[in-house]
Scaffold this active site. Structure first.
Site, PDB file in Angstrom:
ATOM      1  N   HIS A 215       0.811  -1.221   0.000  1.00 47.35           N
ATOM      2  CA  HIS A 215       0.000   0.000   0.000  1.00 47.35           C
ATOM      3  C   HIS A 215       0.842   1.267   0.000  1.00 47.35           C
ATOM      4  O   HIS A 215       2.046   1.237   0.230  1.00 47.35           O
ATOM      5  CB  HIS A 215      -0.977   0.010   1.178  1.00 47.35           C
ATOM      6  CG  HIS A 215      -0.356   0.193   2.537  1.00 47.35           C
ATOM      7  ND1 HIS A 215      -0.217  -0.822   3.444  1.00 47.35           N
ATOM      8  CD2 HIS A 215       0.143   1.302   3.165  1.00 47.35           C
ATOM      9  CE1 HIS A 215       0.346  -0.377   4.552  1.00 47.35           C
ATOM     10  NE2 HIS A 215       0.576   0.915   4.409  1.00 47.35           N
TER      11      HIS A 215
ATOM     12  N   GLU B 101      -3.061  10.802 -11.130  1.00 48.35           N
ATOM     13  CA  GLU B 101      -2.883  10.636 -12.570  1.00 48.35           C
ATOM     14  C   GLU B 101      -3.884   9.603 -13.093  1.00 48.35           C
ATOM     15  O   GLU B 101      -4.164   8.601 -12.429  1.00 48.35           O
ATOM     16  CB  GLU B 101      -1.454  10.166 -12.876  1.00 48.35           C
ATOM     17  CG  GLU B 101      -1.153  10.062 -14.371  1.00 48.35           C
ATOM     18  CD  GLU B 101       0.276   9.641 -14.662  1.00 48.35           C
ATOM     19  OE1 GLU B 101       0.723   9.858 -15.802  1.00 48.35           O
ATOM     20  OE2 GLU B 101       0.951   9.094 -13.768  1.00 48.35           O
TER      21      GLU B 101
END
Length: 325
Positions: free
Chosen positions: A178, A312
């Protein structure tokens, strides 16, 4: 390629970190078992990108194209920083520039993994035996970014686990589990990542005594939801850390990593149809850093999350049938 978009097809593809010396940084992440699956050079703009991912026999994204993966780390090197004695990375954990927290690697045998890292000469922010939390450690990469080390084994007691003693570790079995970012208002951030980006909340950890909560989000994909909320065997999760009360302070703001001093750059979600996904974001009145039509790069877009972190958006190459770059 489909002309519509379905968030069930989305993937939390990568997290971008700026680095001072790419040779040293690539060496470190390769030492943790990752491989450079793509390198992009932009000499005219004076920067290179290195995409690292787990690609061994047991890797979840093994053999996939770069943007059809999860748990990728993108290292960005701006030419010349490696020879600039004054250049420093903001690791996101020092006041007043906190925001990004860490990336996390889950390992097979945590005692052996941490010993291997220490024996190689790398430093730690927190060793297994330090403090009350004996089941996690934080190594430091060459730029001082924090890399959390956790066990893939359910119920691991870390430094206090006698079953771990004498075990050997195989970095090829690790996961890039993560990426952690701090958020001001948990409710707003959870809404953005779930409703806009289609992530699922896998697990909530409430630390009321210490006055913070952790939220782990991801895309279930073919692996499905975690059994019993155990997420250490996953890759590509997003951990949101919320410290109680920050949402009530009008002047409180986290550092996005892109204003000076720079460090962490963005997270990236790959989508099934880039045009359709961006049209959907437009109808949801999202905040943009860069639309597809802005600038020269017409195959990437950037949303802004509620804290101003850059997200993004790129095309998943599996749906397009061709590479993005």
């Amino acid at each position: 390629m489909a002309t519509t978009t379905n968030t069930n097809n989305y993937k939390f593809n990568h997290s971008m970190l700026r680095v001072k010396d790419p040779k040293e940084s690539v060496k470190f992440y390769e030492f943790l078992g990752m491989s450079v699956v793509k390198k992009l050079s932009f000499p005219e703009a004076k920067f290179d990108l290195y995409f690292l991912s787990y690609d061994g026999p047991s890797a979840l994204s093994r053999g996939n194209s770069t943007f059809d993966r999860e748990g990728v780390i993108e290292l960005t090197h701006n030419y010349g920083t490696e020879s600039d004695p004054n250049y420093r990375i903001n690791n996101g954990n020092a006041e007043p520039h906190r925001g990004f927290g860490h990336v996390c690697i889950s390992v097979d045998h945590i005692q052996a993994a941490c010993k291997r890292i220490e024996d190689a000469g790398y430093k730690f922010q927190k060793k297994l035996a330090d403090g009350r939390m004996k089941n996690i450690a934080f190594a430091l990469d060459p730029d001082g970014y924090w890399v959390e080390i956790i066990s893939k084994k359910i119920g691991s007691k870390g430094a206090d686990d006698p079953e771990e003693e004498g075990k050997e570790t195989d970095p090829r079995t690790y996961r890039m589990n993560h990426t952690m970012i701090r958020v001001k208002d948990a409710e707003k951030s959870l809404k953005f990542y779930q409703e806009v980006l289609g992530m699922t909340l896998f697990r909530t950890v409430e630390q009321s005594a210490a006055k913070f909560n952790l939220y782990f989000l991801g895309y279930p994909g073919s692996k499905g939801m975690p059994e019993g909320g155990f997420t250490a065997d996953y890759e590509g999760l997003l951990e949101l850390t919320w410290n109680y009360g920050t949402e009530k302070d009008e002047n409180f703001k986290y550092h996005d990593g892109n204003s000076e001093p720079q460090g962490f750059g963005h997270i990236c979600v790959s989508v099934d149809n880039l045009d359709a996904a961006c049209s959907r974001f437009e109808t949801m009145n999202c905040n943009w850093k860069k639309r597809l039509t802005d600038g020269r790069m017409r195959n990437v877009a950037f949303l802004l999350d509620p804290d101003g972190y850059w997200v993004e958006i790129v095309q998943n190459e599996r749906f397009a049938g061709k590479e993005n770059f």
